[in-house]
Scaffold this motif. Structure first.
Motif, PDB file in Angstrom:
ATOM      1  N   THR A  69      -1.678  -1.401  -4.061  1.00  0.00           N
ATOM      2  CA  THR A  69      -2.756  -0.464  -3.787  1.00  0.00           C
ATOM      3  C   THR A  69      -2.171   0.936  -3.682  1.00  0.00           C
ATOM      4  N   PRO A 101      -3.402   6.140  -8.542  1.00  0.00           N
ATOM      5  CA  PRO A 101      -4.475   5.274  -8.035  1.00  0.00           C
ATOM      6  C   PRO A 101      -4.963   4.267  -9.075  1.00  0.00           C
ATOM      7  N   LEU A 160       0.843  -1.183   0.000  1.00  0.00           N
ATOM      8  CA  LEU A 160       0.000   0.000   0.000  1.00  0.00           C
ATOM      9  C   LEU A 160       0.886   1.244   0.000  1.00  0.00           C
ATOM     10  N   THR A 190      -3.674   0.648  -9.179  1.00  0.00           N
ATOM     11  CA  THR A 190      -4.099  -0.330  -8.185  1.00  0.00           C
ATOM     12  C   THR A 190      -4.608  -1.593  -8.859  1.00  0.00           C
ATOM     13  N   SER A 239      -3.093   4.797  -2.958  1.00  0.00           N
ATOM     14  CA  SER A 239      -4.111   5.711  -2.427  1.00  0.00           C
ATOM     15  C   SER A 239      -3.862   7.125  -2.944  1.00  0.00           C
TER      16      SER A 239
END
Length: 123
Positions: A120, A87, A10, A90, A122
Motif C-alpha cells: 500500500t 500510489p 504500508l 498499490t 500512500s
C-alpha cells in the motif's frame, strides 16, 4: 513447489520496499519466476519476470527503472526491489513460478503461485 511471498507493507510515495519469494518442497532454480499484482478493482497484471539463470528480465513499462527483479538460485529465492513507489503501485503482489525457463508474461504459463503480499502506497 510452494511459494511464500513476503515484504509488503504500508509506505509513502517515493519510498522503497523489497519483496521476497521463497520456494519450498522443491527448487524452482530451473524455472523462470515472475511477479504479478492485482490492484483493487483491476485485473491481475504482470509486473516483472526473470529467467531461470537470471540473465534475462522483463518488466511492465510503468515499473521500468523503478523495480528490479533478481534471484539467488543457491537460496532458491527471487526478490523484487521496488524504488520510487507510487500510489498506483498499490496492490497485492504475487510471485509465480513458470513452466518455462524463459520469461513469460502470461499467467497461464505459471503453475505455482504464492499467497500474495499487500503493498500500500500512500500519497
Amino acid at each position: 513447489v510452494q511459494l511464500q511471498a513476503s515484504g509488503g507493507g504500508l509506505v509513502q510515495a517515493g519510498d522503497s520496499l523489497k519483496l521476497s519469494c521463497a520456494a519450498s518442497k522443491r527448487t524452482f532454480s530451473n524455472n523462470a519466476v515472475s511477479w504479478f499484482r492485482r490492484a483493487p478493482g483491476k485485473e491481475r497484471e504482470f509486473v516483472a519476470g526473470i529467467s531461470w539463470n537470471g540473465l534475462s528480465t522483463n518488466y511492465k513499462d510503468s515499473v521500468k527503472g523503478r523495480f528490479t527483479i533478481s534471484r539467488d538460485r543457491a537460496k532458491n529465492t527471487v526478490s523484487l526491489q521496488m524504488d520510487g513507489l507510487k500510489p498506483e503501485d498499490t496492490a497485492v503482489y504475487y510471485c509465480a513460478a513458470s513452466r518455462m525457463a524463459s520469461v513469460s508474461t502470461g499467467p497461464a504459463f505459471h503453475n505455482y503461485w504464492g499467497q500474495g503480499t499487500l503493498v500500500t502506497v500512500s500519497s
